[in-house]
Write an enzyme that holds these catalytic residues in place. Structure first.
Site, PDB file in Angstrom:
ATOM      1  N   ASN A 169      36.707  45.638  43.026  1.00 26.17           N
ATOM      2  CA  ASN A 169      36.446  46.333  41.730  1.00 26.17           C
ATOM      3  C   ASN A 169      36.211  48.013  41.869  1.00 26.17           C
ATOM      4  OD1 ASN A 169      35.603  43.704  41.031  1.00 26.17           O
ATOM      5  ND2 ASN A 169      35.586  44.255  38.878  1.00 26.17           N
ATOM      6  N   GLY A 177      25.464  37.519  31.781  1.00 28.84           N
ATOM      7  CA  GLY A 177      25.464  38.756  32.331  1.00 28.84           C
ATOM      8  C   GLY A 177      24.936  38.664  34.122  1.00 28.84           C
ATOM      9  N   ARG A 209      43.916  33.832  34.475  1.00 26.95           N
ATOM     10  CA  ARG A 209      43.798  34.610  35.477  1.00 26.95           C
ATOM     11  C   ARG A 209      45.026  34.690  36.484  1.00 26.95           C
ATOM     12  NH1 ARG A 209      39.085  38.173  36.786  1.00 26.95           N
ATOM     13  NH2 ARG A 209      37.913  38.101  34.974  1.00 26.95           N
ATOM     14  N   TYR A 236      47.941  37.017  37.210  1.00 29.72           N
ATOM     15  CA  TYR A 236      47.754  38.256  38.319  1.00 29.72           C
ATOM     16  C   TYR A 236      47.291  37.512  39.612  1.00 29.72           C
ATOM     17  CZ  TYR A 236      45.230  42.533  39.706  1.00 29.72           C
ATOM     18  OH  TYR A 236      44.916  43.620  40.402  1.00 29.72           O
ATOM     19  N   ASP A 237      46.434  36.440  39.694  1.00 32.04           N
ATOM     20  CA  ASP A 237      45.893  36.128  41.130  1.00 32.04           C
ATOM     21  C   ASP A 237      47.097  35.551  41.967  1.00 32.04           C
ATOM     22  OD1 ASP A 237      43.743  36.538  39.547  1.00 32.04           O
ATOM     23  OD2 ASP A 237      42.811  34.619  40.052  1.00 32.04           O
ATOM     24  N   GLU A 238      47.952  34.604  41.371  1.00 28.80           N
ATOM     25  CA  GLU A 238      48.920  33.884  42.111  1.00 28.80           C
ATOM     26  C   GLU A 238      50.012  34.827  42.293  1.00 28.80           C
ATOM     27  OE1 GLU A 238      48.234  31.387  43.393  1.00 28.80           O
ATOM     28  OE2 GLU A 238      47.269  30.027  42.245  1.00 28.80           O
ATOM     29  N   THR A 269      28.237  38.913  39.160  1.00 31.10           N
ATOM     30  CA  THR A 269      28.060  40.003  39.941  1.00 31.10           C
ATOM     31  C   THR A 269      29.562  40.686  40.204  1.00 31.10           C
ATOM     32  OG1 THR A 269      28.171  39.104  42.131  1.00 31.10           O
ATOM     33  CG2 THR A 269      26.115  39.222  41.009  1.00 31.10           C
ATOM     34  N   LYS A 281      49.671  38.144  42.907  1.00 30.86           N
ATOM     35  CA  LYS A 281      49.148  38.720  44.221  1.00 30.86           C
ATOM     36  C   LYS A 281      49.219  37.831  45.633  1.00 30.86           C
ATOM     37  CE  LYS A 281      48.103  42.977  42.132  1.00 30.86           C
ATOM     38  NZ  LYS A 281      48.847  44.111  42.537  1.00 30.86           N
TER      39      LYS A 281
HETATM   40  N1  UDP Z   1      32.566  42.340  31.312  1.00 26.82           N
HETATM   41  C1  UDP Z   1      31.316  42.389  30.508  1.00 26.82           C
HETATM   42  N2  UDP Z   1      31.576  43.004  29.366  1.00 26.82           N
HETATM   43  C2  UDP Z   1      32.578  43.962  29.044  1.00 26.82           C
HETATM   44  C3  UDP Z   1      33.724  43.422  30.096  1.00 26.82           C
HETATM   45  C4  UDP Z   1      33.593  42.967  30.999  1.00 26.82           C
HETATM   46  O1  UDP Z   1      30.344  41.824  30.676  1.00 26.82           O
HETATM   47  O2  UDP Z   1      32.702  44.370  28.022  1.00 26.82           O
HETATM   48  C5  UDP Z   1      32.163  41.386  32.645  1.00 26.82           C
HETATM   49  C6  UDP Z   1      33.148  40.320  32.734  1.00 26.82           C
HETATM   50  O3  UDP Z   1      32.898  39.288  32.149  1.00 26.82           O
HETATM   51  C7  UDP Z   1      33.448  40.456  34.300  1.00 26.82           C
HETATM   52  C8  UDP Z   1      32.970  41.752  35.008  1.00 26.82           C
HETATM   53  O4  UDP Z   1      32.258  42.380  33.716  1.00 26.82           O
HETATM   54  O5  UDP Z   1      32.298  39.224  34.496  1.00 26.82           O
HETATM   55  C9  UDP Z   1      33.973  42.501  35.211  1.00 26.82           C
HETATM   56  O6  UDP Z   1      35.190  42.555  34.239  1.00 26.82           O
HETATM   57  P1  UDP Z   1      36.383  43.420  34.453  1.00 26.82           P
HETATM   58  O7  UDP Z   1      37.197  43.146  33.480  1.00 26.82           O
HETATM   59  O8  UDP Z   1      35.922  44.828  34.766  1.00 26.82           O
HETATM   60  O9  UDP Z   1      37.010  43.096  35.961  1.00 26.82           O
HETATM   61  P2  UDP Z   1      37.227  41.627  36.667  1.00 26.82           P
HETATM   62  O10 UDP Z   1      36.225  42.002  37.904  1.00 26.82           O
HETATM   63  O11 UDP Z   1      36.843  40.583  35.870  1.00 26.82           O
HETATM   64  O12 UDP Z   1      38.615  41.828  37.039  1.00 26.82           O
END
Ligand code: UDP
Length: 330
Positions: free
Chosen positions: A193, A226, A161, A164-166, A229, A168
Site C-alpha cells: 500500500n 477496523g 479480488r 487482480y490477484d491472479e 492492518t 498479477k
Molecule cells: N477501508 C476502510 N474504509 C474505506 C476504504 C478502505 O476501512 O473507506 C479499508 C479496507 O477495508 C481495507 C483497507 O482499508 O482493509 C485498505 O483498503 P484499500 O482499498 O486502500 O486497499 P487494499 O489494501 O485493500 O488493496
C-alpha cells in the site's frame, strides 16, 4: 516530488505504461529530473490527465494516448513500422484499487496478462530491461506475517479480488518464464500500500478516502471493525525503491513497502487528528476477501538494494493532507 537516487547512466530512454497514474506520473517526474527521456502511455481508464498536464511542454517527454488492451501502439512497432527502442520498460498500467479493478475486471486481467506478454516480447526483441509492477495482493489474505517473498500466498481464485490477484500472479510467472527461457532482463516489484499526492479521489483507497472525508467533516467510513492492518509507504520512498530495483541485477520478486503497520481504526483517528477534523467515525460493511493483516518483510530490499523507507507515516500523511486540502480548495 524529487527523489534522490543515483542515475544508472545519463539519459536513457524509458517507456512507462500507466504513465498517467499515481505511481507512473511520480516515476516520470523523477526520471525526467534525472535527465532521462520518457515516453508515457495511458488511456486514462483509471489514471488522470491532471497528473501529467505539467509535462506537456517538457522537451524530454512524449505521451501516447492508447488502450494497450487493443495491442501495442504503432510507435512500438505494432503495424510493421520502425519501432522506437527503449532502454528501460516499466509496466505499471493497471487498475490498482479494489474499487478500480472490480469496476474494470476484464481490463485488469488483460493488462496484466496479454499486455504484459506483449511488452516482454518487445523487451526481448529490443534487448530492453523490463520492470513489472506486481503486488502484495499476490499473498492474498496471508497466513504468514509479515510477508516474505518466499511465501506463496493464500488467494481466492474466484473471489472479488481474483481478477487482480491472479492476473498479477500470472504476470510474475510470465516474467520469470521470459527471463529463464528467453533471457529477458526482468525485474519484479511487489508493491505494498502506497499513498501520497495524485491518488484518485474516488477510487476508494483508504488514505485518500479518510483524508477527503476528514477535510470535508464527513463521517470516516471504517470498513468492518477496523482491526485489519495495512502498512503504508509514502510515494517518494516507493519510487526510490523502484529505481533501486531497476538498477540492480536481481530477477526474483522484491517487496517494496513500509513495514510500519497500522489498524484501519487507528489510521482513521490519526488522519482525523492531523486534519483537525470534527468528523465522526462510522463502521460500514467489510468487502469480501479483505486481507486481515498486511505487512512487508523488507529484509531482501535492505540487503540487495540497500533500500529502506525514510518518510514517517505522520510526515507522509501531513504532505498528502496538504495536497488534498489545496486540490479541494479547503
Ligand atoms: N477501508 C476502510 N474504509 C474505506 C476504504 C478502505 O476501512 O473507506 C479499508 C479496507 O477495508 C481495507 C483497507 O482499508 O482493509 C485498505 O483498503 P484499500 O482499498 O486502500 O486497499 P487494499 O489494501 O485493500 O488493496
Amino acid at each position: 516530488m524529487t527523489v534522490t537516487s543515483s542515475s544508472p547512466s545519463p539519459s536513457l530512454r524509458h517507456l512507462i505504461t500507466g504513465a498517467g497514474g499515481f505511481l507512473g506520473s511520480h516515476l516520470t517526474d523523477t526520471l525526467l529530473a534525472q535527465g532521462h527521456h520518457v515516453t508515457g502511455i495511458d488511456n486514462f481508464v483509471t489514471g488522470s490527465r491532471d497528473n501529467i498536464s505539467h509535462l506537456q511542454t517538457h522537451p524530454n517527454y512524449a505521451f501516447i494516448e492508447h488502450d494497450l488492451t487493443k495491442g501495442l501502439p504503432e510507435q512500438l512497432g505494432n503495424k510493421g513500422g520502425k519501432p522506437n527502442r527503449f532502454d528501460r520498460i516499466w509496466h505499471l498500467a493497471s487498475p490498482a484499487s479494489p474499487v478500480g479493478y472490480v469496476k474494470h475486471q476484464v481490463v485488469t486481467l488483460k493488462v496484466n496478462s496479454c499486455v504484459a506478454m506483449q511488452l516482454l516480447e518487445l523487451a526481448e526483441a529490443h534487448k530492453s530491461r523490463i520492470f513489472v509492477a506486481s503486488t502484495s495482493e499476490c499473498y492474498g489474505d496471508p497466513l504468514e506475517h509479515p510477508q516474505r517473498e518466499t511465501y506463496w500466498g493464500h488467494v481466492n481464485s474466484v473471489g472479488m479480488r481474483s481478477m487482480y490477484d491472479e492476473a498479477k500472479r500470472f504476470m510474475e510467472a510470465a516474467t520469470m518464464a521470459y527471463h529463464r527461457e528467453r533471457g529477458v532482463d526482468t525485474r519484479i516489484v511487489r508493491i505494498f500500500n502506497t499513498y501520497g499526492p495524485r491518488l484518485a479521489i474516488n477510487d476508494g483507497r483508504v488514505v485518500v478516502a479518510f483524508i477527503t472525508q476528514a477535510l470535508r467533516n464527513e463521517s470516516l467510513t471504517v470498513q468492518g471493525e477496523g482491526r485489519q492492518t495495512r502498512s503504508l509507504c509514502y510515494v517518494e520512498d516507493e519510487i526510490r525503491g523502484f529505481l533501486a530495483l531497476m538498477d540492480s541485477d536481481y530477477h526474483l520478486p522484491v517487496n517494496i513497502g513500509n513495514p510500519d503497520e497500522v489498524t484501519m481504526i487507528d489510521l482513521a483517528k490519526e488522519i482525523r487528528e492531523l486534519c483537525n477534523s470534527k468528523s465522526q467515525i462510522i463502521h460500514t460493511e467489510l468487502p469480501p476477501d479483505d486481507p486481515k493483516l498486511r505487512c512487508p518483510d523488507i529484509t531482501l530490499a535492505k540487503d540487495r538494494l540497500k533500500w529502506t523507507p525514510i518518510v514517517s507515516r505522520r510526515e507522509g500523511l501531513k504532505r498528502t493532507i496538504e495536497f488534498y486540502r489545496n486540490k479541494l480548495g479547503l
